[in-house]
Write an enzyme that holds these catalytic residues in place. Sequence first.
Site, PDB file in Angstrom:
ATOM      1  N   GLU A  78      30.045 104.528 -10.303  1.00 56.77           N
ATOM      2  CA  GLU A  78      29.145 104.779  -9.165  1.00 56.77           C
ATOM      3  C   GLU A  78      28.222 103.594  -8.922  1.00 56.77           C
ATOM      4  OE1 GLU A  78      26.924 108.312  -9.984  1.00 56.77           O
ATOM      5  OE2 GLU A  78      25.906 108.364  -8.044  1.00 56.77           O
ATOM      6  N   ASP A  97      17.919 108.143  -3.506  1.00 56.44           N
ATOM      7  CA  ASP A  97      17.092 109.272  -3.930  1.00 56.44           C
ATOM      8  C   ASP A  97      15.962 108.969  -4.903  1.00 56.44           C
ATOM      9  OD1 ASP A  97      19.501 109.988  -2.868  1.00 56.44           O
ATOM     10  OD2 ASP A  97      19.960 111.506  -4.361  1.00 56.44           O
TER      11      ASP A  97
HETATM   12  C1  2M8 Z   1      23.309 110.775  -4.899  1.00 56.86           C
HETATM   13  O1  2M8 Z   1      22.561 111.871  -4.398  1.00 56.86           O
HETATM   14  C2  2M8 Z   1      22.783 113.256  -4.720  1.00 56.86           C
HETATM   15  C3  2M8 Z   1      21.942 114.098  -3.761  1.00 56.86           C
HETATM   16  O2  2M8 Z   1      22.352 113.863  -2.442  1.00 56.86           O
HETATM   17  C4  2M8 Z   1      22.401 113.631  -6.122  1.00 56.86           C
HETATM   18  O3  2M8 Z   1      21.858 112.808  -6.868  1.00 56.86           O
HETATM   19  O4  2M8 Z   1      22.634 114.779  -6.483  1.00 56.86           O
HETATM   20  C5  2M8 Z   1      22.894 109.542  -4.075  1.00 56.86           C
HETATM   21  O5  2M8 Z   1      23.364 108.350  -4.657  1.00 56.86           O
HETATM   22  C6  2M8 Z   1      23.395 109.687  -2.633  1.00 56.86           C
HETATM   23  O6  2M8 Z   1      23.145 108.521  -1.906  1.00 56.86           O
HETATM   24  C7  2M8 Z   1      24.884 109.992  -2.607  1.00 56.86           C
HETATM   25  O7  2M8 Z   1      25.276 110.243  -1.282  1.00 56.86           O
HETATM   26  C8  2M8 Z   1      25.230 111.188  -3.494  1.00 56.86           C
HETATM   27  C9  2M8 Z   1      26.740 111.374  -3.643  1.00 56.86           C
HETATM   28  O8  2M8 Z   1      27.354 110.159  -4.003  1.00 56.86           O
HETATM   29  O9  2M8 Z   1      24.700 110.997  -4.808  1.00 56.86           O
END
Ligand code: 2M8
Length: 439
Positions: free
Chosen positions: A404, A173
């Site tokens: 993460e 993102d």
């Molecule tokens: C992160 O993305 C989400 C939006 O989809 C966020 O920041 O709110 C990213 O690392 C994405 O790749 C990942 O799928 C998600 C959930 O782990 O978090």
Amino acid sequence: MESNTAVLKNEAKEILLKNRRDGFTVPSEKLYPFQWNWDSGFAALGFKNFNLEYAIEEIRSMFSGQWQNGMIAHINFHSENETTYFPNFEFWDTQVNSGASQKPKTGGITQPPVFGFVLEEMAKTHGNDPVFKEFVSEIFSKITHFHRFLYTIRDPKNEGLAFIFHPWESGRDNSPLWDYAYDGFEVKPGDIPAYTRKDNTQADPSHRPLQKDYDRFVYLIELGKKHQYDGIGIFEESPFLVQDTLFNALLIKSNDGLINVGKQYGLDVTEIEAWQQKAKPAFENKLWCEEIGNYVCYDLRHNKQIKQWEIGGYTSLIAGIPSPDKAQLLLETLVEFKEKDLFVCPSFHTDNEKFDPKRYWRGPVWPQMNWLIYHGLLRYGFNEMADVTKNDIIALVEYYGFYEYFNPFKSVQSTESKGYGGHSFTWTAAVILDLIENA
Ligand code: 2M8
């Protein structure tokens, strides 16, 4: 006494089970309290090592939100009562599309397509299990329908490369890549509705995207909404329109997965083979960048490659795209990282001024990326670097815990004791378990 590996494995299983809800798994309890698309694929990859039923339920649950046009959204909002995440289902307002799933409610965009290759990974260990065979007959056409959505609605010029219109669709993102793709696009007051972020109350705000990035994220949601999330107007109008390396490499890898599993069970794979024939050369010809020595994203809005070294290009390896010579070039940069005493693999080049070892997707090491690169390196016979990639992520988790993502500099270990982002993270647990079990 239990060995370190046994301790890690147990902890990984506990995290997967703890993050599991009613048939699906949340990436992280508070930060991401719903079911995410590619996270769910990795969760299934972890579960298949000790509970096939949970792996199947995970994917089934994700596909319960499939839209009539085939899209699997980036989030299934199984619970409508959670309040710790923005934007929630109300903000997405997917009722603008008559074929959108309303049970579960979902977001209006998608994420990297991993389910084809996850299914193939499951087939490796469970191929003869009648329960798995039954599942293949249920899920095969649904995954294929998802790919069909990508090769039609997301590829209006029929190039063999799907576009994304929101950075969240890339899975990376906040990558500096998107600063280039926006090319000066800024949201002006009055362009978007008022909103309140939640992410920066759940994680260290200095690691999260900037406010101006969130404004752009919201702008692109509004644009999607205006065009029912699948209209051609998105292609014509979006200020952000990219053919992404990782997204398309995983699509190709997932096509391969579907072809292999389909053939194993006597299913018709001709449509998928036709996609594949177009997709592989398109990826090679349009995304290779000699100057960078890596595959790069293509900015469709400004008709140019985004010439930056970034981790997405490395997923070409698991998809079997590069020639041996090009794969060798990719390998050399990893060797340089290792020689500079970095953990493999930083998500953005450490020499770039935009590199940031802490801010998410602008430099840190990501566990699921190491899993993808590890398998890519093995595919090319780069066994030594494959081991480094695997051992580095295991070492990081052993040292810091199941976070993460992680700081790539080995030197910070003397002063830092934590990883970054969410803790007890699902994909971290899943890939650590899978790497250890399948060593
Ligand atoms: C992160 O993305 C989400 C939006 O989809 C966020 O920041 O709110 C990213 O690392 C994405 O790749 C990942 O799928 C998600 C959930 O782990 O978090």
